[in-house]
Design a protein around this motif. Structure first.
Motif, PDB file in Angstrom:
ATOM      1  N   THR A  17       4.174  41.242 -32.120  1.00  0.00           N
ATOM      2  CA  THR A  17       4.652  42.521 -32.657  1.00  0.00           C
ATOM      3  C   THR A  17       3.477  43.459 -32.936  1.00  0.00           C
ATOM      4  O   THR A  17       3.548  44.661 -32.651  1.00  0.00           O
ATOM      5  CB  THR A  17       5.482  42.277 -33.937  1.00  0.00           C
ATOM      6  OG1 THR A  17       6.562  41.399 -33.617  1.00  0.00           O
ATOM      7  CG2 THR A  17       6.025  43.575 -34.506  1.00  0.00           C
ATOM      8  N   ILE A  18       2.398  42.919 -33.471  1.00  0.00           N
ATOM      9  CA  ILE A  18       1.203  43.726 -33.734  1.00  0.00           C
ATOM     10  C   ILE A  18       0.607  44.224 -32.416  1.00  0.00           C
ATOM     11  O   ILE A  18       0.242  45.396 -32.291  1.00  0.00           O
ATOM     12  CB  ILE A  18       0.176  42.912 -34.555  1.00  0.00           C
ATOM     13  CG1 ILE A  18       0.736  42.648 -35.959  1.00  0.00           C
ATOM     14  CG2 ILE A  18      -1.175  43.625 -34.618  1.00  0.00           C
ATOM     15  CD1 ILE A  18      -0.012  41.585 -36.752  1.00  0.00           C
ATOM     16  N   ALA A  19       0.519  43.354 -31.428  1.00  0.00           N
ATOM     17  CA  ALA A  19      -0.009  43.751 -30.108  1.00  0.00           C
ATOM     18  C   ALA A  19       0.852  44.849 -29.495  1.00  0.00           C
ATOM     19  O   ALA A  19       0.329  45.812 -28.911  1.00  0.00           O
ATOM     20  CB  ALA A  19      -0.078  42.537 -29.188  1.00  0.00           C
ATOM     21  N   GLU A  20       2.164  44.732 -29.628  1.00  0.00           N
ATOM     22  CA  GLU A  20       3.063  45.763 -29.106  1.00  0.00           C
ATOM     23  C   GLU A  20       2.828  47.106 -29.793  1.00  0.00           C
ATOM     24  O   GLU A  20       2.812  48.148 -29.140  1.00  0.00           O
ATOM     25  CB  GLU A  20       4.515  45.326 -29.269  1.00  0.00           C
ATOM     26  CG  GLU A  20       4.900  44.194 -28.347  1.00  0.00           C
ATOM     27  CD  GLU A  20       6.210  43.515 -28.720  1.00  0.00           C
ATOM     28  OE1 GLU A  20       6.883  43.952 -29.691  1.00  0.00           O
ATOM     29  OE2 GLU A  20       6.567  42.534 -28.041  1.00  0.00           O
ATOM     30  N   ARG A  21       2.618  47.075 -31.109  1.00  0.00           N
ATOM     31  CA  ARG A  21       2.362  48.326 -31.838  1.00  0.00           C
ATOM     32  C   ARG A  21       1.044  48.936 -31.374  1.00  0.00           C
ATOM     33  O   ARG A  21       0.944  50.142 -31.174  1.00  0.00           O
ATOM     34  CB  ARG A  21       2.329  48.047 -33.343  1.00  0.00           C
ATOM     35  CG  ARG A  21       2.055  49.268 -34.214  1.00  0.00           C
ATOM     36  CD  ARG A  21       3.227  50.253 -34.309  1.00  0.00           C
ATOM     37  NE  ARG A  21       4.365  49.677 -34.959  1.00  0.00           N
ATOM     38  CZ  ARG A  21       4.674  49.800 -36.252  1.00  0.00           C
ATOM     39  NH1 ARG A  21       3.905  50.515 -37.051  1.00  0.00           N
ATOM     40  NH2 ARG A  21       5.740  49.214 -36.742  1.00  0.00           N
ATOM     41  N   TRP A 164       0.834  48.319 -41.342  1.00  0.00           N
ATOM     42  CA  TRP A 164       1.009  48.975 -40.043  1.00  0.00           C
ATOM     43  C   TRP A 164       0.125  50.203 -39.887  1.00  0.00           C
ATOM     44  O   TRP A 164      -0.304  50.510 -38.770  1.00  0.00           O
ATOM     45  CB  TRP A 164       2.478  49.301 -39.804  1.00  0.00           C
ATOM     46  CG  TRP A 164       3.254  48.028 -39.643  1.00  0.00           C
ATOM     47  CD1 TRP A 164       4.133  47.484 -40.536  1.00  0.00           C
ATOM     48  CD2 TRP A 164       3.154  47.110 -38.557  1.00  0.00           C
ATOM     49  NE1 TRP A 164       4.587  46.280 -40.050  1.00  0.00           N
ATOM     50  CE2 TRP A 164       4.009  46.026 -38.842  1.00  0.00           C
ATOM     51  CE3 TRP A 164       2.427  47.094 -37.365  1.00  0.00           C
ATOM     52  CZ2 TRP A 164       4.162  44.949 -37.973  1.00  0.00           C
ATOM     53  CZ3 TRP A 164       2.578  46.008 -36.508  1.00  0.00           C
ATOM     54  CH2 TRP A 164       3.439  44.959 -36.814  1.00  0.00           C
ATOM     55  N   ASP A 165      -0.179  50.891 -40.979  1.00  0.00           N
ATOM     56  CA  ASP A 165      -1.096  52.034 -40.884  1.00  0.00           C
ATOM     57  C   ASP A 165      -2.479  51.570 -40.445  1.00  0.00           C
ATOM     58  O   ASP A 165      -3.135  52.207 -39.623  1.00  0.00           O
ATOM     59  CB  ASP A 165      -1.189  52.776 -42.230  1.00  0.00           C
ATOM     60  CG  ASP A 165       0.091  53.511 -42.582  1.00  0.00           C
ATOM     61  OD1 ASP A 165       0.874  53.835 -41.661  1.00  0.00           O
ATOM     62  OD2 ASP A 165       0.318  53.763 -43.781  1.00  0.00           O
ATOM     63  N   GLU A 166      -2.933  50.428 -40.991  1.00  0.00           N
ATOM     64  CA  GLU A 166      -4.236  49.873 -40.604  1.00  0.00           C
ATOM     65  C   GLU A 166      -4.228  49.421 -39.141  1.00  0.00           C
ATOM     66  O   GLU A 166      -5.213  49.613 -38.423  1.00  0.00           O
ATOM     67  CB  GLU A 166      -4.622  48.708 -41.520  1.00  0.00           C
ATOM     68  CG  GLU A 166      -5.016  49.129 -42.915  1.00  0.00           C
ATOM     69  CD  GLU A 166      -6.298  49.946 -42.945  1.00  0.00           C
ATOM     70  OE1 GLU A 166      -7.236  49.632 -42.186  1.00  0.00           O
ATOM     71  OE2 GLU A 166      -6.356  50.906 -43.728  1.00  0.00           O
ATOM     72  N   VAL A 167      -3.139  48.808 -38.710  1.00  0.00           N
ATOM     73  CA  VAL A 167      -3.018  48.375 -37.315  1.00  0.00           C
ATOM     74  C   VAL A 167      -3.122  49.583 -36.390  1.00  0.00           C
ATOM     75  O   VAL A 167      -3.871  49.579 -35.405  1.00  0.00           O
ATOM     76  CB  VAL A 167      -1.682  47.623 -37.088  1.00  0.00           C
ATOM     77  CG1 VAL A 167      -1.386  47.445 -35.604  1.00  0.00           C
ATOM     78  CG2 VAL A 167      -1.707  46.283 -37.808  1.00  0.00           C
ATOM     79  N   GLU A 168      -2.384  50.627 -36.709  1.00  0.00           N
ATOM     80  CA  GLU A 168      -2.404  51.833 -35.875  1.00  0.00           C
ATOM     81  C   GLU A 168      -3.771  52.509 -35.906  1.00  0.00           C
ATOM     82  O   GLU A 168      -4.251  52.980 -34.876  1.00  0.00           O
ATOM     83  CB  GLU A 168      -1.294  52.790 -36.302  1.00  0.00           C
ATOM     84  CG  GLU A 168       0.078  52.235 -35.965  1.00  0.00           C
ATOM     85  CD  GLU A 168       1.219  53.192 -36.283  1.00  0.00           C
ATOM     86  OE1 GLU A 168       0.961  54.334 -36.730  1.00  0.00           O
ATOM     87  OE2 GLU A 168       2.375  52.787 -36.077  1.00  0.00           O
ATOM     88  N   ALA A 171      -6.164  50.490 -33.631  1.00  0.00           N
ATOM     89  CA  ALA A 171      -5.881  50.753 -32.207  1.00  0.00           C
ATOM     90  C   ALA A 171      -6.318  52.164 -31.826  1.00  0.00           C
ATOM     91  O   ALA A 171      -6.916  52.358 -30.756  1.00  0.00           O
ATOM     92  CB  ALA A 171      -4.398  50.550 -31.912  1.00  0.00           C
ATOM     93  N   ALA A 172      -6.046  53.132 -32.677  1.00  0.00           N
ATOM     94  CA  ALA A 172      -6.423  54.515 -32.370  1.00  0.00           C
ATOM     95  C   ALA A 172      -7.938  54.662 -32.301  1.00  0.00           C
ATOM     96  O   ALA A 172      -8.468  55.331 -31.393  1.00  0.00           O
ATOM     97  CB  ALA A 172      -5.843  55.459 -33.422  1.00  0.00           C
ATOM     98  N   ALA A 173      -8.662  54.026 -33.217  1.00  0.00           N
ATOM     99  CA  ALA A 173     -10.135  54.112 -33.203  1.00  0.00           C
ATOM    100  C   ALA A 173     -10.691  53.471 -31.930  1.00  0.00           C
ATOM    101  O   ALA A 173     -11.616  54.003 -31.329  1.00  0.00           O
ATOM    102  CB  ALA A 173     -10.711  53.445 -34.452  1.00  0.00           C
TER     103      ALA A 173
END
Length: 179
Positions: A17-21, A164-168, A171-173
């Motif tokens: 799920t984290i990888a998908e996000r 989820w904010d940290e996950v995003e 990924a964005a960074a």
């Protein structure tokens, strides 16, 4: 924009799920992520088809999945050549204390030392208690661990601790660094 292999290992599904996000975040930024479960790679899989890679694995009983460890060890030259990131999913990190974070970080660093991989970015990500997916014995053990750590103990429900904010942001960074 970059073609990115996003390779993960998962046991109860939280790492998937984290990888998908992360893949969603990277795709919205214009990249082309492709998700792969590390235990079920296609026969023709090659990191040379990609310009970057993200690998994720979860910690169980103090170790990351063996098949992810093997994937990284087998591809370490390519992983060290490409822009790369690693995220480690850990319930220990969900405890929130400095000691718990240090333990989770140490497990991540042990994985990297064992495999010889030096990714450009790393993250420890709190996981989830998925009581609904545990057998009787594992549910009992996880409930005892959760109780000691101050986590959820009602086994009729699951508990998600992932930020989820940290996950995003992670990924964005990583995606921004590829631009």
């Amino acid at each position: 924009m970059a073609r990115i292999a996003l390779v993960y290992g998962t046991t109860e599904g939280q790492t998937a799920t984290i990888a998908e996000r992360m893949a969603d975040v990277l795709a919205r930024a214009g990249h082309e992520p492709t998700l792969y479960h590390a235990e079920h790679l296609p026969a023709d899989f090659s990191l040379s088809d990609y310009e970057a890679v993200v690998v994720g694995a979860s910690v169980h009983l103090g170790s990351h999945q063996e098949y992810v460890t093997r994937f990284v060890a087998d591809h370490v030259d390519d992983l060290n050549r490409l822009p790369a990131a690693f995220f480690s999913v850990s319930l220990t990190a969900a405890e929130g204390s400095d000691e718990a974070w240090a333990t989770a970080r140490s497990l991540l660093e042990d994985f990297l030392a064992e495999t010889g991989w030096e990714p450009d970015a790393t993250a420890v990500v709190p996981g989830a208690l998925k009581y609904s997916q545990y057998g009787t014995l594992k549910r009992f053990v996880m409930k005892r661990i959760a109780k000691r750590a101050g986590g959820g103990t009602d086994t009729s429900q699951n508990y998600e601790y992932t930020d989820w904010d940290e996950v995003e942001s992670f990924a964005a960074a990583f995606g921004d660094a590829l631009d």
